[in-house]
Enzyme design. Structure first.
Site, PDB file in Angstrom:
ATOM      1  N   TYR A 202       4.902  10.899  17.373  1.00 45.53           N
ATOM      2  CA  TYR A 202       5.530  11.655  16.305  1.00 45.53           C
ATOM      3  C   TYR A 202       7.016  11.789  16.615  1.00 45.53           C
ATOM      4  O   TYR A 202       7.400  12.328  17.655  1.00 45.53           O
ATOM      5  CB  TYR A 202       4.879  13.040  16.167  1.00 45.53           C
ATOM      6  CG  TYR A 202       5.487  13.835  15.041  1.00 45.53           C
ATOM      7  CD1 TYR A 202       5.164  13.546  13.720  1.00 45.53           C
ATOM      8  CD2 TYR A 202       6.421  14.844  15.297  1.00 45.53           C
ATOM      9  CE1 TYR A 202       5.745  14.242  12.682  1.00 45.53           C
ATOM     10  CE2 TYR A 202       6.998  15.542  14.252  1.00 45.53           C
ATOM     11  CZ  TYR A 202       6.652  15.233  12.947  1.00 45.53           C
ATOM     12  OH  TYR A 202       7.238  15.919  11.916  1.00 45.53           O
ATOM     13  N   HIS A 208      13.985   9.934   6.842  1.00 46.55           N
ATOM     14  CA  HIS A 208      13.462   8.646   6.379  1.00 46.55           C
ATOM     15  C   HIS A 208      14.610   7.892   5.699  1.00 46.55           C
ATOM     16  O   HIS A 208      15.138   8.337   4.693  1.00 46.55           O
ATOM     17  CB  HIS A 208      12.318   8.896   5.384  1.00 46.55           C
ATOM     18  CG  HIS A 208      11.790   7.661   4.723  1.00 46.55           C
ATOM     19  ND1 HIS A 208      10.483   7.248   4.826  1.00 46.55           N
ATOM     20  CD2 HIS A 208      12.396   6.730   3.950  1.00 46.55           C
ATOM     21  CE1 HIS A 208      10.322   6.120   4.152  1.00 46.55           C
ATOM     22  NE2 HIS A 208      11.464   5.795   3.598  1.00 46.55           N
ATOM     23  N   LYS A 237       7.183  10.826  -0.811  1.00 44.28           N
ATOM     24  CA  LYS A 237       8.545  11.068  -1.273  1.00 44.28           C
ATOM     25  C   LYS A 237       8.561  11.801  -2.604  1.00 44.28           C
ATOM     26  O   LYS A 237       7.757  11.498  -3.486  1.00 44.28           O
ATOM     27  CB  LYS A 237       9.258   9.725  -1.460  1.00 44.28           C
ATOM     28  CG  LYS A 237       9.314   8.881  -0.197  1.00 44.28           C
ATOM     29  CD  LYS A 237       9.504   7.408  -0.524  1.00 44.28           C
ATOM     30  CE  LYS A 237       9.355   6.553   0.710  1.00 44.28           C
ATOM     31  NZ  LYS A 237       9.218   5.119   0.400  1.00 44.28           N
ATOM     32  N   ARG A 292       7.012  -5.150  -1.698  1.00 44.98           N
ATOM     33  CA  ARG A 292       6.852  -5.001  -3.153  1.00 44.98           C
ATOM     34  C   ARG A 292       8.039  -4.228  -3.701  1.00 44.98           C
ATOM     35  O   ARG A 292       8.872  -3.753  -2.937  1.00 44.98           O
ATOM     36  CB  ARG A 292       5.565  -4.213  -3.423  1.00 44.98           C
ATOM     37  CG  ARG A 292       5.586  -2.871  -2.674  1.00 44.98           C
ATOM     38  CD  ARG A 292       4.474  -1.950  -3.066  1.00 44.98           C
ATOM     39  NE  ARG A 292       4.301  -0.824  -2.163  1.00 44.98           N
ATOM     40  CZ  ARG A 292       4.971   0.319  -2.207  1.00 44.98           C
ATOM     41  NH1 ARG A 292       5.915   0.498  -3.110  1.00 44.98           N
ATOM     42  NH2 ARG A 292       4.741   1.282  -1.342  1.00 44.98           N
TER      43      ARG A 292
HETATM   44  P1  ADP Z   1       3.106   5.321   3.773  1.00 43.77           P
HETATM   45  O1  ADP Z   1       2.538   3.946   3.859  1.00 43.77           O
HETATM   46  O2  ADP Z   1       2.166   6.312   3.244  1.00 43.77           O
HETATM   47  O3  ADP Z   1       4.443   5.312   3.114  1.00 43.77           O
HETATM   48  P2  ADP Z   1       4.547   5.654   6.268  1.00 43.77           P
HETATM   49  O4  ADP Z   1       4.099   5.060   7.549  1.00 43.77           O
HETATM   50  O5  ADP Z   1       5.698   4.998   5.587  1.00 43.77           O
HETATM   51  O6  ADP Z   1       3.306   5.739   5.293  1.00 43.77           O
HETATM   52  O7  ADP Z   1       4.879   7.184   6.514  1.00 43.77           O
HETATM   53  C1  ADP Z   1       5.102   8.083   5.451  1.00 43.77           C
HETATM   54  C2  ADP Z   1       5.942   9.264   5.943  1.00 43.77           C
HETATM   55  O8  ADP Z   1       5.288   9.950   7.017  1.00 43.77           O
HETATM   56  C3  ADP Z   1       7.306   8.884   6.513  1.00 43.77           C
HETATM   57  O9  ADP Z   1       8.279   8.736   5.506  1.00 43.77           O
HETATM   58  C4  ADP Z   1       7.607  10.050   7.447  1.00 43.77           C
HETATM   59  O10 ADP Z   1       8.104  11.149   6.760  1.00 43.77           O
HETATM   60  C5  ADP Z   1       6.240  10.385   7.971  1.00 43.77           C
HETATM   61  N1  ADP Z   1       6.000   9.684   9.250  1.00 43.77           N
HETATM   62  C6  ADP Z   1       5.368   8.513   9.399  1.00 43.77           C
HETATM   63  N2  ADP Z   1       5.300   8.145  10.697  1.00 43.77           N
HETATM   64  C7  ADP Z   1       5.920   9.112  11.402  1.00 43.77           C
HETATM   65  C8  ADP Z   1       6.172   9.326  12.797  1.00 43.77           C
HETATM   66  N3  ADP Z   1       5.762   8.459  13.721  1.00 43.77           N
HETATM   67  N4  ADP Z   1       6.840  10.435  13.166  1.00 43.77           N
HETATM   68  C9  ADP Z   1       7.254  11.328  12.235  1.00 43.77           C
HETATM   69  N5  ADP Z   1       7.032  11.190  10.921  1.00 43.77           N
HETATM   70  C10 ADP Z   1       6.378  10.108  10.488  1.00 43.77           C
HETATM   71  P1  ADP Z   2       7.134   3.969  -2.525  1.00 48.64           P
HETATM   72  O1  ADP Z   2       6.567   3.431  -1.229  1.00 48.64           O
HETATM   73  O2  ADP Z   2       7.330   2.942  -3.564  1.00 48.64           O
HETATM   74  O3  ADP Z   2       8.314   4.815  -2.296  1.00 48.64           O
HETATM   75  P2  ADP Z   2       4.742   5.568  -2.733  1.00 48.64           P
HETATM   76  O4  ADP Z   2       4.482   5.414  -1.276  1.00 48.64           O
HETATM   77  O5  ADP Z   2       4.750   6.941  -3.291  1.00 48.64           O
HETATM   78  O6  ADP Z   2       6.102   4.954  -3.165  1.00 48.64           O
HETATM   79  O7  ADP Z   2       3.693   4.668  -3.491  1.00 48.64           O
HETATM   80  C1  ADP Z   2       3.814   4.399  -4.860  1.00 48.64           C
HETATM   81  C2  ADP Z   2       2.478   4.374  -5.544  1.00 48.64           C
HETATM   82  O8  ADP Z   2       1.650   3.384  -4.979  1.00 48.64           O
HETATM   83  C3  ADP Z   2       1.693   5.650  -5.422  1.00 48.64           C
HETATM   84  O9  ADP Z   2       0.947   5.778  -6.606  1.00 48.64           O
HETATM   85  C4  ADP Z   2       0.785   5.419  -4.254  1.00 48.64           C
HETATM   86  O10 ADP Z   2      -0.365   6.215  -4.337  1.00 48.64           O
HETATM   87  C5  ADP Z   2       0.484   3.957  -4.415  1.00 48.64           C
HETATM   88  N1  ADP Z   2       0.300   3.263  -3.134  1.00 48.64           N
HETATM   89  C6  ADP Z   2       1.232   2.976  -2.230  1.00 48.64           C
HETATM   90  N2  ADP Z   2       0.730   2.280  -1.190  1.00 48.64           N
HETATM   91  C7  ADP Z   2      -0.580   2.111  -1.466  1.00 48.64           C
HETATM   92  C8  ADP Z   2      -1.669   1.471  -0.782  1.00 48.64           C
HETATM   93  N3  ADP Z   2      -1.517   0.855   0.382  1.00 48.64           N
HETATM   94  N4  ADP Z   2      -2.880   1.486  -1.373  1.00 48.64           N
HETATM   95  C9  ADP Z   2      -3.047   2.113  -2.544  1.00 48.64           C
HETATM   96  N5  ADP Z   2      -2.087   2.721  -3.229  1.00 48.64           N
HETATM   97  C10 ADP Z   2      -0.868   2.732  -2.708  1.00 48.64           C
HETATM   98 MG    MG Z   3       6.118   4.272   3.746  1.00 44.25          MG
END
Ligand code: ADP
Ligand code: ADP
Ligand code: MG
Length: 446
Positions: A202, A208, A237, A292
């Site tokens: 963490y 971000h 976000k 994407r």
């Molecule tokens: P998602 O595929 O849902 O976008 P991410 O891996 O991009 O998942 O993580 C989403 C958010 O979770 C990040 O923008 C950050 O705020 C938080 N996060 C993810 N990994 C970490 C980490 N190792 N330490 C702290 N915050 C994290």
């Molecule tokens: P972005 O990464 O484009 O900033 P989000 O992480 O909020 O935005 O994802 C955008 C949309 O796509 C949301 O509706 C989220 O639930 C969906 N989404 C993102 N990643 C995945 C995934 N790996 N599987 C299913 N739905 C996803």
């Molecule tokens: Mg992400």
């Protein structure tokens, strides 16, 4: 140039893609579920074809029906938008096998970069700083415990195939590990039909910051600057802005370089985003790559004047990038907010229903991307995002003032929304001064 694009998505992003196609004089095919018969995207496309029942796995995730729809309508390409099938390498491969151009990177690249485990290994090899972590797949609890001791607590447990902030949990101490693993596994299985788990350190007090990239099929790669998406609720976000106020010129350049290197390492093509976390000491770490178009792409479009969706289509058509890196200009400051149909007073419970009244804001420097209209009924089956408001000012202060005005003008009647909640965020002193990290929402209990 592509002649007919099928848009395998719904809502505002489907509308966004249809608009780009129309500008390029390309025919559009909308696909819709039974619940989306009266959606804006269904109405705006040249043709619309029903692909199944409301549940996403019967319609927007129904590969067979989508490919058949492309076949029947003679579409030569599919734009997947975001979410749904957009990062599904198997789907991209099936498109290729059916002679349909997938508007995105090649499936072999999605395989490498679309999931959090593979992409980190690849980036490590390219000597880009990654967050220390372990792939928990096929590991016993004892093995996982041992590995997490090396990393050190707190740790983050993540669904390897996750997205949208779902399937992520902080674990403060080892006693909580087993329970958290089980919870994330269950969530991941439910949301992504895959319960592979990844664990990482963490990062404390992170911001971000992500970099938008474009790459054509001739090896040309450019970046379009960064977006700061630190304002999040439950790792999702809700407000995105550019430029990021935490980067100095040196760090900014290093992030851009790392993003370009990431893209070149895997021969990435089309639009993509390299996501980083930046800690309070200015260290940066590769987090994941989204292979994407992203929700917040308009922020960059407004800042640079470049239409990213049109570029995606041109790249997929086999054209060279229309821009050179040194010709790209970054003008002023841009902020986007996500307007959702949800009730902040009831733990953000989604609020489907009919929009009985609607007033959208406007004026100089205000852009709205939405999939709604007055009288539209929001179905309960999908994401609750209704619209994005993107505002452009000369500097951050002016942009925040403009955003406040826009949110005050916005009226959505008939359903609950997060409009007031967004106003509270941008009125917060810590937001205004930039004194926050990803825990902003929890910390200041907006
Ligand atoms: P998602 O595929 O849902 O976008 P991410 O891996 O991009 O998942 O993580 C989403 C958010 O979770 C990040 O923008 C950050 O705020 C938080 N996060 C993810 N990994 C970490 C980490 N190792 N330490 C702290 N915050 C994290
Ligand atoms: P972005 O990464 O484009 O900033 P989000 O992480 O909020 O935005 O994802 C955008 C949309 O796509 C949301 O509706 C989220 O639930 C969906 N989404 C993102 N990643 C995945 C995934 N790996 N599987 C299913 N739905 C996803
Ligand atoms: Mg992400």
């Amino acid at each position: 140039m592509l002649k007919k694009v099928l848009i395998a998505n719904r809502g505002e992003i489907a509308v966004r893609i249809i608009r780009a196609c129309k500008e390029l004089n390309i025919k559009t095919v909308a696909v819709y579920s039974n619940a989306d018969k009266d959606s804006l995207h269904t109405r705006l496309a040249d043709e619309a074809i029903c692909i199944g029942e409301p549940a996403a796995n019967q319609s927007y995730l129904n590969v067979k029906n989508i490919l058949e729809a492309a076949n029947i309508t003679g579409a030569d390409s599919i734009h997947p938008g975001f979410g749904f099938l957009s990062e599904n390498a198997k789907f991209a491969k099936m498109c290729e096998e059916c002679n349909i151009k997938f508007v995105g990177p090649h499936y072999s690249v999605i395989e490498k970069m679309g999931d959090k485990v593979h992409s980190k290994e690849t980036m490590k090899k390219a000597e880009i700083p990654v967050i220390p972590g372990i792939d928990a797949k096929d590991k016993s609890l004892r093995e996982i415990k041992k590995a997490t001791q090396k990393i050190g607590y707190p740790i983050m447990v993540k669904a390897s195939n996750g997205g949208g902030g779902k399937g992520i949990r902080i674990v403060e101490k080892e006693e909580d590990l087993e329970n958290s693993l089980n919870i994330v596994k269950k969530e991941a299985k439910q949301a992504f039909n895959n319960d592979d788990i990844y664990i990482e350190k963490y990062i404390e007090h992170p911001r971000h910051v992500e970099v938008q990239v474009l790459a054509d099929e001739f090896g040309n790669v450019i970046h379009l600057g960064e977006r700061d998406c630190t304002i999040q609720r439950k790792n999702q976000k809700i407000l995105e802005e550019t430029p990021s106020i935490v980067l100095d010129e040196n760090l900014r350049e290093r992030l851009y370089k790392a993003a370009i290197k990431a893209v070149k390492t895997v021969n990435y093509t089309n639009a993509g985003t390299v996501e980083f976390l930046v800690d309070k000491n200015g260290n940066y770490y590769f987090m994941e790559m989204n292979t994407r178009i992203q929700v917040e792409h308009p922020v960059t479009e407004v800042l640079t004047g470049i239409d990213i969706v049109k570029e995606q289509i041109k790249i997929a058509s086999g054209e060279k990038l229309s821009y050179k890196q040194n010709k790209i200009k970054f003008n002023g400051h841009v902020i986007e907010v996500r307007v959702n149909a949800e009730n902040p007073n009831k733990n953000f419970m989604p609020s489907p229903g009919t929009i009985t009244g609607l007033n959208l804001p406007g004026g100089n420097g205000v852009r709205i991307d939405s999939g709604i209209y007055a009288g539209y009924t929001i179905p309960p089956y999908y994401d609750s995002m209704l619209a994005k408001i993107i505002v452009h000012g000369q500097n951050r202060e002016e942009t925040i003032a403009k955003l406040k005005q826009a949110l005050q003008e916005l009226i959505v009647e008939g359903v609950y929304t997060n409009i007031d909640y967004l106003l509270k965020i941008i009125d917060n002193e810590n937001f205004k001064t930039g004194n926050y990290d990803t825990s902003f929402i929890e910390k200041f209990t907006i």
